[in-house]
Design a protein around this motif. Structure first.
Motif, PDB file in Angstrom:
ATOM      1  N   UNK A   1       0.840  -1.210   0.000  1.00 20.11           N
ATOM      2  CA  UNK A   1       0.000   0.000   0.000  1.00 20.11           C
ATOM      3  C   UNK A   1       0.871   1.255   0.000  1.00 20.11           C
ATOM      4  N   UNK A   2       2.010   1.167  -0.656  1.00 19.97           N
ATOM      5  CA  UNK A   2       2.940   2.295  -0.709  1.00 19.97           C
ATOM      6  C   UNK A   2       2.451   3.412  -1.608  1.00 19.97           C
ATOM      7  N   UNK A   3       3.190   4.492  -1.612  1.00 22.74           N
ATOM      8  CA  UNK A   3       2.831   5.650  -2.431  1.00 22.74           C
ATOM      9  C   UNK A   3       2.842   5.256  -3.899  1.00 22.74           C
ATOM     10  N   UNK A   4       1.776   5.611  -4.596  1.00 24.74           N
ATOM     11  CA  UNK A   4       1.652   5.310  -6.013  1.00 24.74           C
ATOM     12  C   UNK A   4       1.181   3.896  -6.289  1.00 24.74           C
ATOM     13  N   UNK A   5       0.558   3.242  -5.317  1.00 18.99           N
ATOM     14  CA  UNK A   5       0.122   1.852  -5.486  1.00 18.99           C
ATOM     15  C   UNK A   5      -0.856   1.706  -6.645  1.00 18.99           C
ATOM     16  N   UNK A   6      -1.764   2.657  -6.822  1.00 18.59           N
ATOM     17  CA  UNK A   6      -2.734   2.580  -7.922  1.00 18.59           C
ATOM     18  C   UNK A   6      -2.023   2.616  -9.267  1.00 18.59           C
ATOM     19  N   UNK A   7      -1.045   3.524  -9.386  1.00 17.62           N
ATOM     20  CA  UNK A   7      -0.284   3.640 -10.629  1.00 17.62           C
ATOM     21  C   UNK A   7       0.530   2.366 -10.872  1.00 17.62           C
ATOM     22  N   UNK A   8       1.123   1.844  -9.819  1.00 18.11           N
ATOM     23  CA  UNK A   8       1.939   0.635  -9.929  1.00 18.11           C
ATOM     24  C   UNK A   8       1.091  -0.553 -10.375  1.00 18.11           C
ATOM     25  N   UNK A   9      -0.091  -0.693  -9.783  1.00 25.71           N
ATOM     26  CA  UNK A   9      -0.982  -1.802 -10.136  1.00 25.71           C
ATOM     27  C   UNK A   9      -1.459  -1.727 -11.581  1.00 25.71           C
ATOM     28  N   UNK A  10      -1.500  -0.533 -12.149  1.00 31.08           N
ATOM     29  CA  UNK A  10      -1.945  -0.344 -13.540  1.00 31.08           C
ATOM     30  C   UNK A  10      -0.765  -0.259 -14.505  1.00 31.08           C
ATOM     31  N   UNK A  11       0.448  -0.538 -14.016  1.00 30.73           N
ATOM     32  CA  UNK A  11       1.670  -0.463 -14.833  1.00 30.73           C
ATOM     33  C   UNK A  11       1.877   0.909 -15.457  1.00 30.73           C
ATOM     34  N   UNK A  12       1.519   1.959 -14.726  1.00 28.91           N
ATOM     35  CA  UNK A  12       1.737   3.327 -15.187  1.00 28.91           C
ATOM     36  C   UNK A  12       3.059   3.842 -14.644  1.00 28.91           C
ATOM     37  N   UNK A  13       3.476   4.987 -15.141  1.00 25.12           N
ATOM     38  CA  UNK A  13       4.702   5.621 -14.655  1.00 25.12           C
ATOM     39  C   UNK A  13       4.553   5.906 -13.160  1.00 25.12           C
ATOM     40  N   UNK A  14       5.645   5.779 -12.411  1.00 21.20           N
ATOM     41  CA  UNK A  14       5.565   6.073 -10.978  1.00 21.20           C
ATOM     42  C   UNK A  14       5.298   7.554 -10.737  1.00 21.20           C
ATOM     43  N   UNK A  15       4.869   7.893  -9.531  1.00 17.29           N
ATOM     44  CA  UNK A  15       4.614   9.297  -9.200  1.00 17.29           C
ATOM     45  C   UNK A  15       5.892  10.132  -9.324  1.00 17.29           C
ATOM     46  N   UNK A  16       5.709  11.422  -9.575  1.00 19.65           N
ATOM     47  CA  UNK A  16       6.844  12.342  -9.636  1.00 19.65           C
ATOM     48  C   UNK A  16       7.381  12.567  -8.229  1.00 19.65           C
ATOM     49  N   UNK A  17       8.541  13.197  -8.151  1.00 22.00           N
ATOM     50  CA  UNK A  17       9.143  13.513  -6.854  1.00 22.00           C
ATOM     51  C   UNK A  17       8.186  14.366  -6.027  1.00 22.00           C
ATOM     52  N   UNK A  18       7.596  15.390  -6.649  1.00 18.09           N
ATOM     53  CA  UNK A  18       6.659  16.249  -5.915  1.00 18.09           C
ATOM     54  C   UNK A  18       5.449  15.469  -5.421  1.00 18.09           C
ATOM     55  N   UNK A  19       4.931  14.557  -6.253  1.00 16.17           N
ATOM     56  CA  UNK A  19       3.783  13.760  -5.844  1.00 16.17           C
ATOM     57  C   UNK A  19       4.149  12.839  -4.680  1.00 16.17           C
ATOM     58  N   UNK A  20       5.347  12.276  -4.723  1.00 18.89           N
ATOM     59  CA  UNK A  20       5.800  11.421  -3.621  1.00 18.89           C
ATOM     60  C   UNK A  20       5.919  12.219  -2.328  1.00 18.89           C
ATOM     61  N   UNK A  21       6.536  13.397  -2.413  1.00 11.48           N
ATOM     62  CA  UNK A  21       6.707  14.241  -1.221  1.00 11.48           C
ATOM     63  C   UNK A  21       5.349  14.650  -0.667  1.00 11.48           C
ATOM     64  N   UNK A  22       4.442  15.053  -1.554  1.00 15.23           N
ATOM     65  CA  UNK A  22       3.106  15.456  -1.101  1.00 15.23           C
ATOM     66  C   UNK A  22       2.382  14.293  -0.431  1.00 15.23           C
ATOM     67  N   UNK A  23       2.535  13.084  -0.972  1.00 16.56           N
ATOM     68  CA  UNK A  23       1.886  11.916  -0.369  1.00 16.56           C
ATOM     69  C   UNK A  23       2.439  11.645   1.025  1.00 16.56           C
ATOM     70  N   UNK A  24       3.762  11.758   1.175  1.00 14.27           N
ATOM     71  CA  UNK A  24       4.369  11.527   2.493  1.00 14.27           C
ATOM     72  C   UNK A  24       3.909  12.585   3.495  1.00 14.27           C
ATOM     73  N   UNK A  25       3.889  13.829   3.063  1.00 17.06           N
ATOM     74  CA  UNK A  25       3.426  14.918   3.949  1.00 17.06           C
ATOM     75  C   UNK A  25       1.975  14.693   4.367  1.00 17.06           C
ATOM     76  N   UNK A  26       1.152  14.319   3.408  1.00 16.23           N
ATOM     77  CA  UNK A  26      -0.270  14.075   3.693  1.00 16.23           C
ATOM     78  C   UNK A  26      -0.421  12.917   4.682  1.00 16.23           C
ATOM     79  N   UNK A  27       0.355  11.858   4.476  1.00 12.54           N
ATOM     80  CA  UNK A  27       0.301  10.712   5.375  1.00 12.54           C
ATOM     81  C   UNK A  27       0.610  11.111   6.813  1.00 12.54           C
ATOM     82  N   UNK A  28       1.678  11.844   7.001  1.00  9.04           N
ATOM     83  CA  UNK A  28       2.076  12.248   8.354  1.00  9.04           C
ATOM     84  C   UNK A  28       1.013  13.154   8.960  1.00  9.04           C
ATOM     85  N   UNK A  29       0.505  14.097   8.172  1.00  4.04           N
ATOM     86  CA  UNK A  29      -0.531  15.009   8.663  1.00  4.04           C
ATOM     87  C   UNK A  29      -1.774  14.226   9.099  1.00  4.04           C
TER      88      UNK A  29
END
Length: 181
Positions: free
Chosen positions: A51-79
């Protein structure tokens, strides 16, 4: 996309706990995000984090999230994790406050009965102290004036700022944090 099943919710809760632990250890946002990414190509351990960041994209064989998207996901998780923890603490405090109110009710009944029946001055004082404690605990008293005072030689310069100025300052701080990663 529906609500995650019980296993997915547990994995998300674990991811959020891991994100908080990493941040508490002083790990920067991008490293946290990469460590908890679903895509092994992005994940710093080269594994698919459950259930890591970008799991939906990974399951659909899409490009991984960008650096900004990864950072935003981590920030949102902690918040969100901190908000959940705060809510749990508040609920427990409310339960404890209810128990304490029941205890104060019992004590007040005894002191009040003696104060009214006998005019016992110590019982009157005790009843007033119980009432004061209840008012403080339940926030019934108006707060006294709060003042921030800094020593003259501390170099602190307190100024007033508008909401727009504060939001701009927060934005600058967030950009600086991203730039340092």
């Amino acid at each position: 996309m529906g609500r995650p099943d019980k296993a997915a919710r547990a994995a998300i809760a674990q991811r959020r706990a891991d994100a908080i632990d990493l941040r508490l250890a002083g790990v920067d946002w991008l490293t946290v995000a990469r460590k908890l990414a679903a895509d092994p190509a992005v994940n710093s351990d080269r594994v698919a984090y459950p259930q890591g960041y970008g799991i939906d994209r990974y399951n659909k064989n899409l490009e991984p999230p960008t650096v900004d998207q990864l950072i935003n996901a981590a920030c949102k998780d902690v918040r969100l994790a901190l908000k959940e923890r705060t809510t749990e603490v508040d609920e427990k405090a409310d339960e404890l406050r209810a128990v304490e109110n029941l205890r104060l009710d019992r004590l007040f009944f005894v002191a009040y009965r003696q104060a009214v029946k006998d005019g016992d001055l110590p019982a009157i004082d005790r009843a007033l102290r119980i009432m004061e404690r209840r008012a403080r605990m339940n926030g019934l008293d108006k707060p006294s004036k709060t003042e921030i005072v800094t020593p003259a030689d501390s170099g602190s310069d307190l100024t007033t700022a508008t909401l727009d100025e504060l939001e701009a300052l927060i934005g600058i701080t967030e950009e600086a944090a991203r730039g340092s990663e």
